[in-house]
Scaffold this motif. Structure first.
Motif, PDB file in Angstrom:
ATOM      1  N   PRO A   1      79.701  33.308  41.636  1.00  0.00           N
ATOM      2  CA  PRO A   1      80.146  32.198  40.714  1.00  0.00           C
ATOM      3  C   PRO A   1      81.327  32.628  39.696  1.00  0.00           C
ATOM      4  N   SER A   2      81.811  30.763  39.382  1.00  0.00           N
ATOM      5  CA  SER A   2      82.978  31.135  38.131  1.00  0.00           C
ATOM      6  C   SER A   2      83.122  29.332  37.710  1.00  0.00           C
ATOM      7  N   GLY A   3      82.984  29.659  36.506  1.00  0.00           N
ATOM      8  CA  GLY A   3      83.206  28.156  35.786  1.00  0.00           C
ATOM      9  C   GLY A   3      82.274  27.676  35.780  1.00  0.00           C
ATOM     10  N   GLY A   4      80.507  27.622  36.496  1.00  0.00           N
ATOM     11  CA  GLY A   4      79.936  26.959  36.499  1.00  0.00           C
ATOM     12  C   GLY A   4      80.246  26.641  37.909  1.00  0.00           C
ATOM     13  N   TRP A   5      81.001  26.764  38.965  1.00  0.00           N
ATOM     14  CA  TRP A   5      80.874  26.611  39.915  1.00  0.00           C
ATOM     15  C   TRP A   5      80.373  27.402  41.505  1.00  0.00           C
ATOM     16  N   ALA A   6      79.283  27.321  42.141  1.00  0.00           N
ATOM     17  CA  ALA A   6      79.086  28.002  42.798  1.00  0.00           C
ATOM     18  C   ALA A   6      80.145  28.668  44.382  1.00  0.00           C
ATOM     19  N   CYS A   7      80.891  29.401  44.248  1.00  0.00           N
ATOM     20  CA  CYS A   7      81.952  29.613  45.316  1.00  0.00           C
ATOM     21  C   CYS A   7      81.146  30.146  46.417  1.00  0.00           C
ATOM     22  N   ALA A   8      81.952  29.904  47.169  1.00  0.00           N
ATOM     23  CA  ALA A   8      82.335  29.862  49.210  1.00  0.00           C
ATOM     24  C   ALA A   8      82.359  30.953  49.152  1.00  0.00           C
ATOM     25  N   GLY A   9      83.482  32.357  48.788  1.00  0.00           N
ATOM     26  CA  GLY A   9      83.502  33.231  49.160  1.00  0.00           C
ATOM     27  C   GLY A   9      84.506  32.535  50.498  1.00  0.00           C
ATOM     28  N   ARG A  10      83.869  34.357  51.686  1.00  0.00           N
ATOM     29  CA  ARG A  10      85.155  33.024  53.247  1.00  0.00           C
ATOM     30  C   ARG A  10      86.074  33.169  53.303  1.00  0.00           C
ATOM     31  N   SER A  11      86.632  34.315  52.449  1.00  0.00           N
ATOM     32  CA  SER A  11      88.240  34.379  52.078  1.00  0.00           C
ATOM     33  C   SER A  11      88.367  34.394  53.490  1.00  0.00           C
ATOM     34  N   ALA A  12      89.496  34.322  53.431  1.00  0.00           N
ATOM     35  CA  ALA A  12      90.417  34.035  55.359  1.00  0.00           C
ATOM     36  C   ALA A  12      91.669  33.974  55.785  1.00  0.00           C
ATOM     37  N   ILE A  13      92.016  34.225  57.594  1.00  0.00           N
ATOM     38  CA  ILE A  13      93.477  34.219  57.219  1.00  0.00           C
ATOM     39  C   ILE A  13      93.503  33.584  58.444  1.00  0.00           C
TER      40      ILE A  13
END
Length: 249
Positions: free
Chosen positions: A202-214
């Motif tokens: 989480p950052s800045g109140g957002w539930a971040c998804a992760g799942r960085s990708a290439i």
């Protein structure tokens, strides 16, 4: 074609804790070097977290000495590292969302986010972008989050010869499907490798998804993080073919 090893650094930023986040970045850089990474890209505002309310107090000049440990280690490891930071530059009266390129030779370049999300104008000023990185026969174009949602941005990068499009982002769970589809589509449309480095928590109140990708230049997924948390997502080109893997930290 030369060997090229790229990585997305997916970190869980501590809100407003520049010192603590720098230490975590240093650890990621060492772990990436052990994997042979040459270019390491962190998420949008990775050094502070995505914290618009804190940005004015945290913003620094790109050459501020607080970043010296990152620059020194990048040079020591012979690695180019792109970190996210709110910055102030003489040509702008506001706070910019910066992607700072700490090069393997000790030099530094600045990319500033060109397209703001609705509401970001309260804390930030739109930037002017930056030059693509020349890397042997490759050109690596940078983007920060909302930049890629404007189709002209990757189009212009490809027109200027970019072979890699590297985006540091903050993408939430709710936006991940649409945003990742956009990025994958750019890879296939422009025959570019597309790298996406997202926040791992989480950052800045957002539930971040992760799942960085290439994604590869054919639009196929090379590697991705399985979810949230700290991870490296790595892609390597050898003899013209791409392979990928992840390292959970």
């Amino acid at each position: 074609m030369t060997t090229l090893t790229l990585a997305s650094a997916q970190t869980c930023a501590i809100a407003g804790d520049l010192s603590g986040n720098i230490q975590r970045h240093l650890a990621f850089m060492v772990a990436a070097a052990e994997q042979g990474v040459q270019l390491l890209v962190f998420a949008e505002l990775s050094l502070t977290g995505y914290e618009p309310a804190l940005a004015a107090g945290l913003a620094i000049a790109p050459d501020n000495a607080v970043l010296a440990p990152l620059r020194d280690l990048a040079r020591e490891l012979h690695m180019t590292v792109v970190v996210g930071m709110p910055i102030r530059v003489p040509s702008s009266s506001g706070v910019l969302i910066g992607a700072l390129v700490l090069a393997a030779d000790g030099s530094m370049a600045v990319y500033s986010k060109q397209h703001l999300h609705p509401g970001e104008e309260v804390a930030f000023t739109a930037g002017s972008g930056g030059e693509a990185l020349a890397w042997g026969e490759d050109r690596i174009a940078l983007a920060v989050c909302a930049d890629f949602s404007h189709a002209s941005h990757p189009h212009d990068a490809a027109k200027l010869g970019a072979t890699v499009y590297a985006a540091g982002v903050l993408i939430s769970e709710g936006g991940y499907a649409a945003d990742s589809a956009l990025l994958q589509g750019y890879a296939a449309e422009y025959s570019m490798v597309v790298l996406m480095a997202n926040h791992g928590g989480p950052s800045g109140g957002w539930a971040c998804a992760g799942r960085s990708a290439i994604w590869g230049p054919d639009g196929e997924l090379i590697a991705a993080a399985p979810g949230m948390g700290d991870a490296l997502v790595i892609a390597r080109r050898e003899a013209g073919s791409w392979s990928g893997w992840q390292v959970i930290l």
